[in-house]
Write an enzyme that holds these catalytic residues in place. Structure first.
Site, PDB file in Angstrom:
ATOM      1  N   HIS A  11      -4.678 -34.172  -0.779  1.00 46.47           N
ATOM      2  CA  HIS A  11      -5.217 -35.249  -1.609  1.00 46.47           C
ATOM      3  C   HIS A  11      -5.176 -36.582  -0.882  1.00 46.47           C
ATOM      4  CE1 HIS A  11      -5.443 -38.325  -4.724  1.00 46.47           C
ATOM      5  NE2 HIS A  11      -6.158 -37.430  -5.391  1.00 46.47           N
ATOM      6  N   LEU A  72      -2.512 -27.360  -6.291  1.00 48.29           N
ATOM      7  CA  LEU A  72      -2.005 -26.298  -7.150  1.00 48.29           C
ATOM      8  C   LEU A  72      -3.080 -25.703  -8.054  1.00 48.29           C
ATOM      9  CD1 LEU A  72       1.471 -27.693  -8.272  1.00 48.29           C
ATOM     10  CD2 LEU A  72       0.993 -25.850  -6.658  1.00 48.29           C
ATOM     11  N   GLY A  75      -9.369 -28.828 -10.187  1.00 51.34           N
ATOM     12  CA  GLY A  75      -9.648 -30.120 -10.797  1.00 51.34           C
ATOM     13  C   GLY A  75     -10.921 -30.654 -10.169  1.00 51.34           C
ATOM     14  N   HIS A  77     -11.518 -32.629  -7.607  1.00 49.09           N
ATOM     15  CA  HIS A  77     -11.619 -32.497  -6.150  1.00 49.09           C
ATOM     16  C   HIS A  77     -11.980 -31.063  -5.758  1.00 49.09           C
ATOM     17  CE1 HIS A  77     -10.556 -36.489  -5.124  1.00 49.09           C
ATOM     18  NE2 HIS A  77      -9.257 -36.394  -5.332  1.00 49.09           N
TER      19      HIS A  77
END
Length: 134
Positions: A11, A72, A75, A77
């Site tokens: 990220h 994890l 989402g 991204h």
């Protein structure tokens, strides 16, 4: 001998530890799996960016590029941003990568998800916390 490229996507964060975590994980993969040429790339706040890391692979001796997000769960991204950077449609996991004037296969892996290895790591962390002050 040609290897596979592996782009480990993180990220990104203002906190240096988060960048180091991605870089150390990439180094662990490279050490344990010499069949991969491993590079980290970041969505934001850190370098190299995903785009910069992709450009570094363009002249490497690789037969395929695998993009693996160190996230994890799914989402924005995972579902939209990374596929767009890779030239994949939303939900797409396979495409091509412009490489040395030609194209090679590109594969996009999913996030970690609910893997039993992750559960084992959480128990390990719990036990380390319990025993830290013992």
């Amino acid at each position: 001998m040609s290897r596979k490229g592996l782009l480990l996507v993180g990220h990104g964060s203002k906190l240096s530890y988060n960048k180091e975590l991605i870089e150390k994980t990439a180094a662990h993969i490279a050490e344990k799996h010499p069949e991969y040429l491993v590079r980290p790339g970041f969505m934001s706040m850190n370098t190299p960016t995903v785009e910069d890391a992709l450009n570094l692979f363009k002249d490497d001796d690789i037969e395929m590029l695998v993009v693996v997000p160190l996230f994890l769960a799914k989402g924005v991204h995972i579902l939209k941003d990374i596929p767009a950077l890779l030239g994949l449609p939303e939900g797409g996991t396979r495409g091509t990568f412009a490489h040395n004037g030609g194209e090679i296969p590109l594969v996009y892996a999913g996030p970690i998800g609910p893997d039993p290895l992750l559960a084992d790591l959480m128990v390990k962390n719990a036990e380390e916390a319990i025993n830290a002050d013992a």
